[in-house]
Write a protein that holds these residues in place. Structure first.
Motif, short mmCIF file in Angstrom:
data_model
loop_
_atom_site.label_atom_id
_atom_site.label_comp_id
_atom_site.label_asym_id
_atom_site.label_seq_id
_atom_site.Cartn_x
_atom_site.Cartn_y
_atom_site.Cartn_z
N LEU A 297 22.77 -17.16 6.07
CA LEU A 297 21.57 -17.65 6.76
C LEU A 297 21.91 -18.42 8.04
CD1 LEU A 297 19.45 -18.77 3.68
CD2 LEU A 297 19.02 -16.80 5.16
N GLN A 298 23.17 -18.74 8.24
CA GLN A 298 23.57 -19.38 9.50
C GLN A 298 23.58 -18.40 10.66
OE1 GLN A 298 27.31 -21.23 8.58
NE2 GLN A 298 26.39 -23.00 7.58
N LYS A 324 15.19 -21.96 -3.10
CA LYS A 324 14.41 -23.20 -3.02
C LYS A 324 14.72 -24.11 -4.21
CE LYS A 324 9.83 -24.93 -1.87
NZ LYS A 324 8.44 -24.57 -1.51
N ARG A 325 14.99 -23.51 -5.36
CA ARG A 325 15.37 -24.31 -6.53
C ARG A 325 16.72 -24.97 -6.32
NH1 ARG A 325 15.20 -20.49 -9.81
NH2 ARG A 325 17.40 -20.05 -10.15
N TRP A 326 17.64 -24.28 -5.65
CA TRP A 326 18.98 -24.82 -5.41
C TRP A 326 18.98 -25.91 -4.34
CZ3 TRP A 326 21.22 -19.25 -4.63
CH2 TRP A 326 21.35 -18.62 -5.88
N THR A 327 18.21 -25.70 -3.28
CA THR A 327 18.32 -26.58 -2.10
C THR A 327 17.07 -27.39 -1.79
OG1 THR A 327 17.53 -24.90 -0.54
CG2 THR A 327 19.89 -24.88 -1.08
N GLY A 328 15.95 -27.02 -2.38
CA GLY A 328 14.70 -27.70 -2.05
C GLY A 328 14.05 -27.16 -0.79
N ALA A 330 12.96 -23.44 1.58
CA ALA A 330 12.83 -21.99 1.63
C ALA A 330 13.95 -21.44 2.51
CB ALA A 330 11.47 -21.60 2.21
N PRO A 331 14.44 -20.22 2.25
CA PRO A 331 15.54 -19.66 3.06
C PRO A 331 15.25 -19.65 4.55
CG PRO A 331 15.16 -18.32 1.12
CD PRO A 331 14.06 -19.32 1.16
N ALA A 332 14.03 -19.27 4.94
CA ALA A 332 13.69 -19.22 6.36
C ALA A 332 13.73 -20.60 6.99
CB ALA A 332 12.31 -18.59 6.55
N ASP A 333 13.26 -21.61 6.25
CA ASP A 333 13.28 -22.98 6.77
C ASP A 333 14.72 -23.48 6.92
OD1 ASP A 333 10.36 -23.96 4.82
OD2 ASP A 333 10.52 -23.02 6.81
#
Length: 341
Positions: A297-298, A324-328, A330-333
């Motif tokens: 995602l970078q 989102k569960r892992w990081t809090g 969303a991938p796009a955010d």
């Protein structure tokens, strides 16, 4: 991999510097004292030198004996400075919160001691740092564990810029002659003869934003710490498992049985070896997917959909929920965030 891993374990050589200062405070020559247990004083000047764990344990036992101070481990920990922990110490100070610093400690615990298996867990309003159980090897001295507990407390206070007392401390060690000294030096209720060694804080206290927080500096020191770890860590089954997981992920998340077959070992043997290294197949699978997701995602040209399939998710929505569960986030955010870590 050797069956006797204790012979290969080591501790940061810079951990001897606070011990030396504590010996000076007790009126002793630190170089002479260390030489008495076989430590070459010339090696202490090398910041990359690591002390064999049996030698470090022997030093702590000797220091308790020559100072006649049963709380010597805590006294030494009070002399710890961020540079004692190499890049990890500076990354801890640059963390957004004390909680983030503790997460870094758990993540890079093998920098401190290759035998360390530290875990963070939440119990109600508390966040607990579990240091695992003490090694069942001859010659172990509980002053080493006192030093570890005191070091964590010291670093938390340095990060906050004010004293941060744990809510509770549980120690495996038997009660000392003066248990009140432990409670005074740690400013916490301390229980002895426990089944584990851990310390806990109120979650709200360690989630306060730190004025010294610097995500870019923290990431730079994370990279330096990881590079240092990679330079000396012994070959491990966990590393082999991660390599095979990466190979299999594009075809879907592999099972433990698939990875065992790829490594030419039985499922039971693989499970046992991972347990000896303080991890499990499911932990490695989740952590590998998370780390690869962050890496993918970078790259702004790689879509969330493509990332999901590369990580073996059957649907992008499933990946989004997991991330989102892992990081809090969303991938796009996460991809669009300038402070992603």
């Amino acid at each position: 991999m050797s069956d006797d891993l204790s012979l290969q374990h080591s501790v940061l050589g810079t951990f001897l510097l606070p011990i030396a200062q504590a010996l000076r405070l007790r009126g002793l020559d630190p170089l002479e004292t260390m030489a008495e247990v076989g430590i070459d004083p010339a090696k202490i000047a090398n910041p990359d030198w690591r002390v064999p764990q049996p030698m470090f344990t022997a030093l702590m036992a000797h220091c308790v004996a020559v100072t006649e101070d049963e709380a010597f481990g805590l006294l030494a920990a009070e002399q710890v400075q961020p540079q004692t922990l190499h890049g990890l110490g500076f990354a801890w100070l640059a963390s957004d919160t004390v909680y983030d610093g503790l997460k870094r400690l758990a993540r890079f615990s093998k920098l401190v001691n290759t035998a360390a298996v530290m875990r963070l867990a939440e119990e109600g309003d508390l966040v607990l740092l579990d240091l695992g159980t003490v090694p069942l090897t001859g010659g172990y001295h509980f002053a080493s564990r006192d030093y570890a507990i005191g070091m964590v407390s010291r670093m938390c206070s340095l990060a906050l810029g004010d004293f941060l007392a744990p809510v509770k401390v549980e120690l495996e060690r038997p009660p000392p002659e003066e248990p009140e000294r432990w409670e005074s030096m740690l400013a916490s209720r301390v229980s002895f003869s426990c089944e584990r060694t851990c310390m806990g804080w109120y979650r709200s206290d360690i989630l306060e934003p730190l004025v010294t927080g610097d995500p870019a500096l923290a990431r730079a020191n994370d990279e330096q710490t990881q590079a240092y770890l990679d330079s000396f860590l012994m070959h491990s089954t966990a590393r082999d498992v991660v390599d095979k997981i990466v190979e299999h992920l594009p075809d879907g998340p592999p099972s433990q049985q698939q990875i065992a077959e790829a490594l030419h070992v039985s499922n039971r043997t693989l499970q046992r070896k991972l347990k000896e290294e303080g991890t499990s197949f499911m932990d490695l699978l989740q952590d590998t997917r998370l780390q690869m997701a962050r890496k993918y995602l970078q790259h702004p040209n790689r879509s969330v959909v493509e990332t999901a399939y590369l990580l073996g998710f059957s649907e992008p929505s499933t990946f989004s929920r997991a991330f989102k569960r892992w990081t809090g986030m969303a991938p796009a955010d996460f991809r669009d965030s300038p402070t992603r870590d």
